[in-house]
Scaffold this active site. Structure first.
Site, PDB file in Angstrom:
ATOM      1  N   CYS A 180      16.833  12.835  -9.997  1.00 44.21           N
ATOM      2  CA  CYS A 180      17.096  13.525  -8.724  1.00 44.21           C
ATOM      3  C   CYS A 180      16.301  12.880  -7.595  1.00 44.21           C
ATOM      4  O   CYS A 180      15.074  12.964  -7.568  1.00 44.21           O
ATOM      5  CB  CYS A 180      16.712  14.999  -8.903  1.00 44.21           C
ATOM      6  SG  CYS A 180      16.576  15.941  -7.391  1.00 44.21           S
ATOM      7  N   CYS A 204      14.125  15.164  -5.490  1.00 45.50           N
ATOM      8  CA  CYS A 204      12.981  15.603  -6.314  1.00 45.50           C
ATOM      9  C   CYS A 204      11.865  14.563  -6.255  1.00 45.50           C
ATOM     10  O   CYS A 204      10.686  14.903  -6.137  1.00 45.50           O
ATOM     11  CB  CYS A 204      13.395  15.800  -7.770  1.00 45.50           C
ATOM     12  SG  CYS A 204      14.646  17.061  -8.026  1.00 45.50           S
TER      13      CYS A 204
END
Length: 105
Positions: free
Chosen positions: A30, A33
């Site tokens: 991600c 993230c």
């Protein structure tokens, strides 16, 4: 350094803690993230001893993710006295997370 919360230690480290816990639900694949990761690390240093700040890898800890209905990441939960008191979905500036921490200390 940010703590690593898992399915195995979540109850003890987060739900049974008398401190505010800030949990970053993330995954290696991600992009957002990875962008917020350094912010989480900074906050863990800034609030060392005051707030439990850590991360849950959703790929390795599916139970906690399911328990809290995590469907998009990064998702940051603020848990105090075993209850979710605030949350933030998506990458945001450090100042946004600091305000939420201060409001729940």
């Amino acid at each position: 350094m940010a703590l690593e919360f898992t399915d195995a230690n979540f109850q003890t480290e987060v739900l049974n803690s008398d401190k505010l816990s800030v949990i970053d639900f993330w995954a290696e694949w991600c992009g957002p993230c990875r962008a917020i990761g350094p912010v989480i690390e900074e906050l863990s240093k800034d609030y060392a001893g005051q707030v439990n700040i850590g991360k849950v890898n959703v790929d390795h800890n599916p139970q906690v993710s399911v328990d809290y209905g995590i469907t998009s990441i990064p998702a940051i939960l603020f848990i105090k006295d075993g209850k979710v008191v605030d949350k933030q979905i998506g990458a945001v500036p450090k100042s946004v997370l600091e305000k939420k921490i201060q409001a729940n200390l």
